[in-house]
Structure formats: structure tokens, C-alpha cells
Design a protein around this motif. Sequence first.
Motif, PDB file in Angstrom:
ATOM      1  N   TYR A 198      25.868  20.954  33.683  1.00 19.34           N
ATOM      2  CA  TYR A 198      26.901  21.884  34.142  1.00 19.34           C
ATOM      3  C   TYR A 198      26.470  23.313  33.851  1.00 19.34           C
ATOM      4  O   TYR A 198      25.691  23.552  32.906  1.00 19.34           O
ATOM      5  CB  TYR A 198      28.246  21.597  33.457  1.00 19.34           C
ATOM      6  CG  TYR A 198      28.791  20.228  33.743  1.00 19.34           C
ATOM      7  CD1 TYR A 198      29.543  19.974  34.889  1.00 19.34           C
ATOM      8  CD2 TYR A 198      28.545  19.167  32.872  1.00 19.34           C
ATOM      9  CE1 TYR A 198      30.043  18.707  35.146  1.00 19.34           C
ATOM     10  CE2 TYR A 198      29.033  17.901  33.134  1.00 19.34           C
ATOM     11  CZ  TYR A 198      29.781  17.680  34.278  1.00 19.34           C
ATOM     12  OH  TYR A 198      30.263  16.422  34.537  1.00 19.34           O
ATOM     13  N   LYS A 199      26.993  24.245  34.614  1.00 23.43           N
ATOM     14  CA  LYS A 199      26.651  25.644  34.416  1.00 23.43           C
ATOM     15  C   LYS A 199      27.880  26.517  34.649  1.00 23.43           C
ATOM     16  O   LYS A 199      28.841  26.112  35.325  1.00 23.43           O
ATOM     17  CB  LYS A 199      25.535  26.058  35.375  1.00 23.43           C
ATOM     18  CG  LYS A 199      25.923  25.960  36.854  1.00 23.43           C
ATOM     19  CD  LYS A 199      24.764  26.342  37.762  1.00 23.43           C
ATOM     20  CE  LYS A 199      24.416  27.808  37.610  1.00 23.43           C
ATOM     21  NZ  LYS A 199      23.376  28.227  38.582  1.00 23.43           N
ATOM     22  N   PHE A 200      27.842  27.723  34.078  1.00 23.85           N
ATOM     23  CA  PHE A 200      28.919  28.688  34.256  1.00 23.85           C
ATOM     24  C   PHE A 200      28.665  29.506  35.512  1.00 23.85           C
ATOM     25  O   PHE A 200      27.529  29.925  35.789  1.00 23.85           O
ATOM     26  CB  PHE A 200      29.011  29.632  33.050  1.00 23.85           C
ATOM     27  CG  PHE A 200      29.450  28.971  31.784  1.00 23.85           C
ATOM     28  CD1 PHE A 200      30.782  28.638  31.579  1.00 23.85           C
ATOM     29  CD2 PHE A 200      28.532  28.683  30.778  1.00 23.85           C
ATOM     30  CE1 PHE A 200      31.196  28.034  30.405  1.00 23.85           C
ATOM     31  CE2 PHE A 200      28.931  28.079  29.604  1.00 23.85           C
ATOM     32  CZ  PHE A 200      30.262  27.754  29.420  1.00 23.85           C
ATOM     33  N   VAL A 201      29.737  29.750  36.283  1.00 24.79           N
ATOM     34  CA  VAL A 201      29.660  30.601  37.467  1.00 24.79           C
ATOM     35  C   VAL A 201      30.929  31.443  37.562  1.00 24.79           C
ATOM     36  O   VAL A 201      31.981  31.071  37.033  1.00 24.79           O
ATOM     37  CB  VAL A 201      29.500  29.773  38.775  1.00 24.79           C
ATOM     38  CG1 VAL A 201      28.180  29.037  38.806  1.00 24.79           C
ATOM     39  CG2 VAL A 201      30.668  28.817  38.947  1.00 24.79           C
ATOM     40  N   TRP A 202      30.808  32.575  38.207  1.00 25.51           N
ATOM     41  CA  TRP A 202      31.987  33.397  38.506  1.00 25.51           C
ATOM     42  C   TRP A 202      32.459  33.058  39.903  1.00 25.51           C
ATOM     43  O   TRP A 202      31.688  33.129  40.864  1.00 25.51           O
ATOM     44  CB  TRP A 202      31.647  34.881  38.401  1.00 25.51           C
ATOM     45  CG  TRP A 202      31.429  35.341  36.990  1.00 25.51           C
ATOM     46  CD1 TRP A 202      30.222  35.473  36.350  1.00 25.51           C
ATOM     47  CD2 TRP A 202      32.440  35.711  36.051  1.00 25.51           C
ATOM     48  NE1 TRP A 202      30.414  35.893  35.072  1.00 25.51           N
ATOM     49  CE2 TRP A 202      31.773  36.064  34.846  1.00 25.51           C
ATOM     50  CE3 TRP A 202      33.835  35.793  36.094  1.00 25.51           C
ATOM     51  CZ2 TRP A 202      32.451  36.479  33.716  1.00 25.51           C
ATOM     52  CZ3 TRP A 202      34.504  36.209  34.965  1.00 25.51           C
ATOM     53  CH2 TRP A 202      33.826  36.543  33.786  1.00 25.51           C
ATOM     54  N   GLU A 203      33.728  32.662  40.030  1.00 26.39           N
ATOM     55  CA  GLU A 203      34.287  32.247  41.318  1.00 26.39           C
ATOM     56  C   GLU A 203      35.595  32.973  41.580  1.00 26.39           C
ATOM     57  O   GLU A 203      36.340  33.315  40.652  1.00 26.39           O
ATOM     58  CB  GLU A 203      34.532  30.734  41.346  1.00 26.39           C
ATOM     59  CG  GLU A 203      33.264  29.914  41.409  1.00 26.39           C
ATOM     60  CD  GLU A 203      33.567  28.446  41.627  1.00 26.39           C
ATOM     61  OE1 GLU A 203      32.701  27.743  42.127  1.00 26.39           O
ATOM     62  OE2 GLU A 203      34.690  28.021  41.312  1.00 26.39           O
ATOM     63  N   PHE A 204      35.864  33.149  42.868  1.00 27.44           N
ATOM     64  CA  PHE A 204      37.129  33.785  43.263  1.00 27.44           C
ATOM     65  C   PHE A 204      38.217  32.724  43.338  1.00 27.44           C
ATOM     66  O   PHE A 204      38.057  31.696  44.000  1.00 27.44           O
ATOM     67  CB  PHE A 204      36.994  34.478  44.616  1.00 27.44           C
ATOM     68  CG  PHE A 204      38.274  35.159  45.044  1.00 27.44           C
ATOM     69  CD1 PHE A 204      38.626  36.388  44.509  1.00 27.44           C
ATOM     70  CD2 PHE A 204      39.122  34.557  45.971  1.00 27.44           C
ATOM     71  CE1 PHE A 204      39.792  37.011  44.899  1.00 27.44           C
ATOM     72  CE2 PHE A 204      40.293  35.174  46.358  1.00 27.44           C
ATOM     73  CZ  PHE A 204      40.639  36.413  45.814  1.00 27.44           C
ATOM     74  N   ASN A 205      39.313  32.947  42.622  1.00 25.27           N
ATOM     75  CA  ASN A 205      40.434  32.024  42.594  1.00 25.27           C
ATOM     76  C   ASN A 205      41.543  32.565  43.484  1.00 25.27           C
ATOM     77  O   ASN A 205      42.159  33.592  43.158  1.00 25.27           O
ATOM     78  CB  ASN A 205      40.951  31.868  41.154  1.00 25.27           C
ATOM     79  CG  ASN A 205      41.973  30.755  41.015  1.00 25.27           C
ATOM     80  OD1 ASN A 205      42.805  30.555  41.886  1.00 25.27           O
ATOM     81  ND2 ASN A 205      41.904  30.035  39.915  1.00 25.27           N
ATOM     82  N   PRO A 206      41.823  31.929  44.630  1.00 27.88           N
ATOM     83  CA  PRO A 206      42.856  32.446  45.530  1.00 27.88           C
ATOM     84  C   PRO A 206      44.258  32.379  44.933  1.00 27.88           C
ATOM     85  O   PRO A 206      45.125  33.167  45.301  1.00 27.88           O
ATOM     86  CB  PRO A 206      42.733  31.533  46.758  1.00 27.88           C
ATOM     87  CG  PRO A 206      42.106  30.281  46.250  1.00 27.88           C
ATOM     88  CD  PRO A 206      41.191  30.703  45.149  1.00 27.88           C
ATOM     89  N   TYR A 207      44.504  31.447  44.014  1.00 24.74           N
ATOM     90  CA  TYR A 207      45.832  31.349  43.402  1.00 24.74           C
ATOM     91  C   TYR A 207      46.110  32.552  42.512  1.00 24.74           C
ATOM     92  O   TYR A 207      47.220  33.090  42.481  1.00 24.74           O
ATOM     93  CB  TYR A 207      45.931  30.050  42.606  1.00 24.74           C
ATOM     94  CG  TYR A 207      47.255  29.864  41.924  1.00 24.74           C
ATOM     95  CD1 TYR A 207      48.404  29.532  42.649  1.00 24.74           C
ATOM     96  CD2 TYR A 207      47.372  30.022  40.547  1.00 24.74           C
ATOM     97  CE1 TYR A 207      49.617  29.378  42.027  1.00 24.74           C
ATOM     98  CE2 TYR A 207      48.581  29.856  39.907  1.00 24.74           C
ATOM     99  CZ  TYR A 207      49.712  29.535  40.656  1.00 24.74           C
ATOM    100  OH  TYR A 207      50.918  29.381  40.029  1.00 24.74           O
ATOM    101  N   LEU A 208      45.096  33.003  41.768  1.00 25.91           N
ATOM    102  CA  LEU A 208      45.235  34.173  40.906  1.00 25.91           C
ATOM    103  C   LEU A 208      44.845  35.470  41.594  1.00 25.91           C
ATOM    104  O   LEU A 208      45.099  36.552  41.068  1.00 25.91           O
ATOM    105  CB  LEU A 208      44.373  33.995  39.644  1.00 25.91           C
ATOM    106  CG  LEU A 208      44.724  32.830  38.729  1.00 25.91           C
ATOM    107  CD1 LEU A 208      43.722  32.748  37.585  1.00 25.91           C
ATOM    108  CD2 LEU A 208      46.138  32.981  38.193  1.00 25.91           C
ATOM    109  N   ASN A 209      44.182  35.341  42.754  1.00 21.98           N
ATOM    110  CA  ASN A 209      43.681  36.513  43.474  1.00 21.98           C
ATOM    111  C   ASN A 209      42.752  37.327  42.571  1.00 21.98           C
ATOM    112  O   ASN A 209      42.844  38.558  42.487  1.00 21.98           O
ATOM    113  CB  ASN A 209      44.830  37.379  43.982  1.00 21.98           C
ATOM    114  CG  ASN A 209      44.355  38.409  45.009  1.00 21.98           C
ATOM    115  OD1 ASN A 209      43.348  38.193  45.703  1.00 21.98           O
ATOM    116  ND2 ASN A 209      45.052  39.530  45.093  1.00 21.98           N
TER     117      ASN A 209
END
Length: 382
Positions: A198-209
Motif C-alpha cells: 500500500y502507498k500514500f496518495v493525495w486524492e480529491f474527495n468530492p464529499y469534502l470538496n
Amino acid sequence: MCMNSTEKDNTARYPAVDQMRNTHFHLREDHTKVSSMLTLTSGFLSDEQLFHIILLFIICTSQLINICAIIANSFSIAVFAKLRFSEPSNISLIALAVCDFTLAVLMTWSNLCFLLTYHNVRLPFHSANVSFLTGGAQWAFLSSTVAWITAFISFERCLCILIPLKVRRLITPRGTFVAMLIIILLTFCPSFFVYIRYKFVWEFNPYLNATILNTIPVNSEFAIRFQKIYLVVCGVTQPLLAFSIVLICTVLLVVRLRKISSWRMSVTFAKNRRVQLEENFAASSSAAEARISQKEERLVRMVVAIAAIFIVSYFPTCIMLLCDVVFDEFNLFGVYRRLFIVFGCLTSLGQSISGSVNILIYYKMASKFRSVFRRLLSLDRK
């Protein structure tokens, strides 16, 4: 809402990311909406509502016990440090206290992440997934370390009863220290291999915007095969083997303790204990048992109590490990996700209880520990 370029690249590189992303978002929405969902419900509870109620209850209970375990093991470490390391048993017991303390800290962190999410606290990371890589995985392997340390302590006490005249040459303070290091290296250090899968990534969360830190699986063939191998060897075989050793040694210790108690009762009413002792040596094979001092017997009883609590608290972990092997979907992202989470919380609760009550056993059964502990709290003047 459209994905940014980074998210599109991640989806293209990792085919399972899109499906897991939806699962992660749904999990977070479930957590943040649980309060209103429970308030508006009338009549019977749905499976989802019941899942959240059980999970919240277990997590809150576990959090309180973990705090107690942190405090209790802090005192245990301080007391054993003052007793120093002249005895092998002190070294193994302080190693056990340090591991129990670390277990409680890791589980406190994981529970805190879940509780903050349930209370709709917006975090810059996905609490469930990130806490798994920063606490949950390490906790799982450290629990195996605790199991092996307990197995070592139980095995050491068995040797003290079976070969009391030779055990001091076999079990030395230096040897015990080396054994503790080997146990930690072979059981806890492999937990960091989880970062291969597993690895860490930065992702856009549409629920939190907002863009948050998340985890995704590395779907390379090497990572998948490596995970299967080290999970079976380090995550399943090792703890189950340690549990079996603790169970066998505990049974042997209980049987021997009964024989020792029976023998001592038989010589209590003898007028000449030396003559009676020699007759018993000649008449039976219990000479080694007879030479065990009352101090050693109290230590054995203390180890039996620690091992018994460990067996009861670690049994759900063994069941969970077996389910993990038998059922492919029994994991954080599988079909049995809810059952996996609840079962995982129950196993952590049991081990937290085990780690928090050991200090009571030390205080009750170890006179030196009790004396130093009372001086540490200024309960005794001397």
C-alpha cells in the motif's frame, strides 16, 4: 465533479483504485452521517445502523481501556526499571510491558481517528485507511510480538520446573535480552513491509470538496505475491504458533503446580522434614519439583495468571486470523468489511484488557514489585 489530472493518472495506473475510492468515500459518508441517521430512525434498526451502534460502543470502550493500559504499563515499566535487570524474568516482563504500552498507544490513535470521523470532524486524511497504515498494521504485528514474549516467559517457567538445577545456566539475563531483540525483529519489524503493498496518495474527495491524504494498493505482481507470503508467515503462522506454545506451557505449569502443592501438603505433617524429603526423592521422580522454592512457585503462579488472561484475550485474534486465511473477502475492503471491522475492534479490546490488568497480577503476586510500586507512589516511607 471532474477528477483532476493527478487522480486520472492514479486511476489509469491502478485499475482497482476507482472501485476502492468509491468504497472509501462511502465509508466516510456513513461515518459522518451516523448521528443524524440514528436520530431520525423509528422502529427497528437496519443492519447499517446496528453496525454503527456496535462499532461505536466497542471503540469507546476500547478507548477508555487503552488509556488505562497506557497508565498501567507506564507504572510497570518504571517499577521494573527500578528493579533493574539482574533477573531474566525482569527483562522479559519489562519487554512485555513496553509492547503492551505501545499496543495501547497505537490502538488509541486508531480509535481516535474513527471517533473524530464519527463526530463529523473534517480531517486532512482518510481516517480509516491512513490509520491502518500508521497504526493498525503495526498493532497487528506487535500483538504477535506480545504473543511470542508471553510464550517465551511461559517456556522459561516450564524449564524452571522441569530442570531447576540447569535453568540458570540456560536462561541468563544476557540471553533473555538477546531473545527479546530476536523476537521483536522477527515479529514486529515485518509490519513495515505493508508499505510494499500500500502507498500514500493525495486524492480529491468530492464529499469534502478537498484534497486529502489516502491510501491505495500497489497492484504490482510482486507486491501482491509478497503480501500473501508475509501475511501467511508473519501475520498468521507466527501468532498461531505462539498461542499454541503459551497454551501448552500453561497446561504443563498448571499440572506441575498441582503436583508441587500435593507434595508439600504430604510433607507438612512430617516430624522430620529432611528424612521425609529424602524418602520422597528416593521413592519418586519428583525431586526436581521438591527443590522449587516458594519464591519460584509464586513466580510460576504469576506467569500462569498472565498466560491464562492472554489465552482468553487472544483467542478471538486466532479466530480472526483463521477467517482471514479461509475467506478471501474477509478484509478492510472486501465483502465482509463490516464483520472484519467489528471483529478487529473486539480483538483489540480483548488485548487492551489483557495489557491493562497485568499490573494487578504483578502487584498481587510479586512482593518486590509491590514494594517498589508503593514506594514509587509514596505509599510507604521506606
